[in-house]
Design an enzyme around this catalytic site. Structure first.
Site, PDB file in Angstrom:
ATOM      1  N   SER A  22      25.364  56.151  20.347  1.00 21.99           N
ATOM      2  CA  SER A  22      25.316  56.115  21.813  1.00 21.99           C
ATOM      3  C   SER A  22      26.635  56.505  22.472  1.00 21.99           C
ATOM      4  CB  SER A  22      24.924  54.708  22.273  1.00 21.99           C
ATOM      5  OG  SER A  22      24.944  54.646  23.691  1.00 21.99           O
ATOM      6  N   MET A  23      26.501  57.245  23.578  1.00 16.42           N
ATOM      7  CA  MET A  23      27.649  57.592  24.411  1.00 16.42           C
ATOM      8  C   MET A  23      27.865  56.575  25.525  1.00 16.42           C
ATOM      9  SD  MET A  23      29.003  60.442  23.306  1.00 16.42           S
ATOM     10  CE  MET A  23      29.881  61.138  24.703  1.00 16.42           C
ATOM     11  N   LYS A  73      12.400  48.372  24.817  1.00 18.54           N
ATOM     12  CA  LYS A  73      12.264  48.459  26.268  1.00 18.54           C
ATOM     13  C   LYS A  73      11.054  47.712  26.822  1.00 18.54           C
ATOM     14  CE  LYS A  73      14.818  52.747  26.930  1.00 18.54           C
ATOM     15  NZ  LYS A  73      14.813  54.093  27.524  1.00 18.54           N
ATOM     16  N   ASN A  94      15.227  48.958  30.949  1.00 18.44           N
ATOM     17  CA  ASN A  94      16.386  49.492  30.231  1.00 18.44           C
ATOM     18  C   ASN A  94      17.695  48.856  30.682  1.00 18.44           C
ATOM     19  OD1 ASN A  94      16.811  50.839  32.723  1.00 18.44           O
ATOM     20  ND2 ASN A  94      17.765  52.568  31.679  1.00 18.44           N
ATOM     21  N   GLY A 133       5.081  61.785  24.922  1.00 16.06           N
ATOM     22  CA  GLY A 133       5.564  60.426  24.730  1.00 16.06           C
ATOM     23  C   GLY A 133       5.234  59.500  25.872  1.00 16.06           C
ATOM     24  N   GLY A 135       6.401  55.984  25.597  1.00 13.83           N
ATOM     25  CA  GLY A 135       7.175  54.773  25.359  1.00 13.83           C
ATOM     26  C   GLY A 135       7.945  54.394  26.602  1.00 13.83           C
ATOM     27  N   GLY A 136       9.034  53.643  26.410  1.00 16.52           N
ATOM     28  CA  GLY A 136       9.795  53.170  27.555  1.00 16.52           C
ATOM     29  C   GLY A 136      10.342  54.289  28.423  1.00 16.52           C
ATOM     30  N   ALA A 137      11.020  55.271  27.799  1.00 17.11           N
ATOM     31  CA  ALA A 137      11.593  56.374  28.570  1.00 17.11           C
ATOM     32  C   ALA A 137      10.501  57.264  29.154  1.00 17.11           C
ATOM     33  CB  ALA A 137      12.529  57.196  27.692  1.00 17.11           C
ATOM     34  N   GLN A 265      21.276  57.547  34.605  1.00 18.92           N
ATOM     35  CA  GLN A 265      20.676  56.220  34.476  1.00 18.92           C
ATOM     36  C   GLN A 265      21.776  55.183  34.313  1.00 18.92           C
ATOM     37  OE1 GLN A 265      20.536  53.990  31.713  1.00 18.92           O
ATOM     38  NE2 GLN A 265      21.746  55.324  30.369  1.00 18.92           N
TER      39      GLN A 265
END
Length: 292
Positions: A22-23, A73, A94, A133, A135-137, A265
Site C-alpha cells: 500500500s501507498m 470492506k 473503507n 466486480g 465487491g467493496g470497491a 479517496q
C-alpha cells in the site's frame, strides 16, 4: 517521522490483507508532516478472522480511526456502531472514524474514482460504463457513478459469494438513481466483449492483476478495446497491470491505474479524521514521482 512522534501522537491504521504494497502510509504520513499534524498512519495485515479483534483495538488504543480494504470492506459493517448514509447505501466501508469510542463507517472509494477521472479531465457522466466486480470497491464505484450521472452501467461478476451483492447493487441503482444498471455473468465472454464495445469506459474493480494474480487480466484480447475509450484498473501495484498493457496495445488513449483513485479517496478520509484538507498537489507529486 521520528521527529514528529511523541507521547501525544495519535494512531490511524489501515487494515487489509494483503496490504504491504500500500501507498497509503506514504500518502497520509507525508500529508500529516506537511500540515504539522501529530498523527501517524500504519498498515496492518488483518485477515477476516482477525478483524473483530482489530476493530476492538481501535477503541482500546484510542486510535482516531482506520482505513479498511479487501477483504474486509463489507465484513466490518456489523462491528461498527454507525454507518454514514452513503456507506449504508453502498453496503461497504473503507474508512472508520473513532469519536470517543463510537465507530462510524464511511465510504470514500466511489468519490475517489470519480474525482480521479475529473483530475484527468475525463468526464464519464452521461456515458455507459462496463464494470467488472461487485465487491467493496466495485459497489462504491457503481453507486457513486450512478449518483453522479453515468447513464448506463453493465456490471459483470462471477456467480460466487458476491453475486447476490451484485444483484443488490443493480436493484439500488435502478430504484434510487436515474442510471440504468444490468447484471451479467463474467463467464459469458461474448456478452462481456459486446458490452465493453458499447461502452465509453471499462473499469476493473476486482483483484485480478494484483499479487498473486499480477500476470492475469479479465480482458486478454486488445481488439476488445477502442482507442477512443477509457480503461481504468483499480489496482495500482504493479503500477502497470496486465490489463493496462492490453489496453495500451489497443492504442487506448486514456488508461489509468488506481493510484489517482487511491489519492482522492485518501484525501476524503484525511478530512474525516483531521478536519483538514489534504495537500493533494503536494502528495500527488510524491506518489507520481516515478511517472514523470
Amino acid at each position: 517521522m521520528t521527529e514528529r512522534i511523541d507521547g501525544h501522537t495519535t494512531l490511524i491504521g489501515l487494515m487489509a490483507y494483503p496490504i504491504r504494497h500500500s501507498m497509503s502510509p506514504t500518502m497520509h504520513n507525508n500529508a500529516f508532516a506537511k500540515l504539522g499534524l501529530n498523527y501517524a498512519y500504519l498498515a496492518f495485515d488483518v485477515t477476516s478472522d482477525r478483524l473483530p479483534k482489530a476493530i476492538d483495538a481501535i477503541r482500546t488504543l484510542d486510535m482516531r480511526g482506520s482505513n479498511i480494504s479487501m477483504p474486509n470492506k463489507q465484513k466490518v459493517i456489523p462491528l461498527l456502531d454507525k454507518l454514514d448514509p452513503a456507506a449504508k447505501m453502498v453496503g461497504a466501508v473503507n474508512t472508520i472514524v473513532n469519536d470517543n469510542g463510537i465507530l462510524t463507517g464511511y465510504t470514500t472509494d466511489g468519490i475517489g474514482f470519480m474525482k480521479s477521472l475529473d483530475d484527468e479531465d475525463v468526464n464519464i457522466r452521461g456515458q455507459k460504463m462496463t464494470l467488472a466486480g461487485a465487491g467493496g470497491a466495485g459497489t462504491a464505484i457503481a453507486i457513486q457513478a450512478a449518483l453522479d450521472g453515468v447513464k448506463d452501467i453493465s456490471i459483470f461478476n462471477a456467480k460466487d459469494q458476491s453475486w447476490e451483492n451484485a444483484k443488490r447493487n443493480v436493484d439500488i441503482i435502478n430504484e434510487k438513481t436515474d442510471c440504468k444498471a444490468t447484471l451479467h455473468s463474467i463467464e459469458d465472454k461474448e456478452d462481456f466483449k459486446n458490452e465493453i464495445a458499447d461502452s465509453f469506459i471499462y473499469c476493473d474493480s476486482t483483484g485480478v492483476g494484483m499479487k498473486p494474480l499480477e500476470d492475469m487480466t479479465l480482458v486478454e484480447d486488445p481488439s476488445w478495446f477502442r482507442p477512443d475509450m477509457v480503461v481504468f484498473d483499480t489496482v495500482y501495484a504493479p503500477r502497470t497491470t496486465k490489463l493496462m498493457k492490453v489496453a495500451e496495445q489497443a492504442g487506448v488513449k486514456h488508461v489509468f491505474n488506481g493510484l489517482g483513485m487511491m489519492l482522492e479517496q485518501g484525501a476524503a478520509a484525511f478530512k474525516l479524521w483531521t478536519g483538514k484538507e489534504m495537500p493533494v498537489e503536494y502528495i500527488h507529486d510524491i506518489l507520481f514521482a516515478d511517472e514523470k
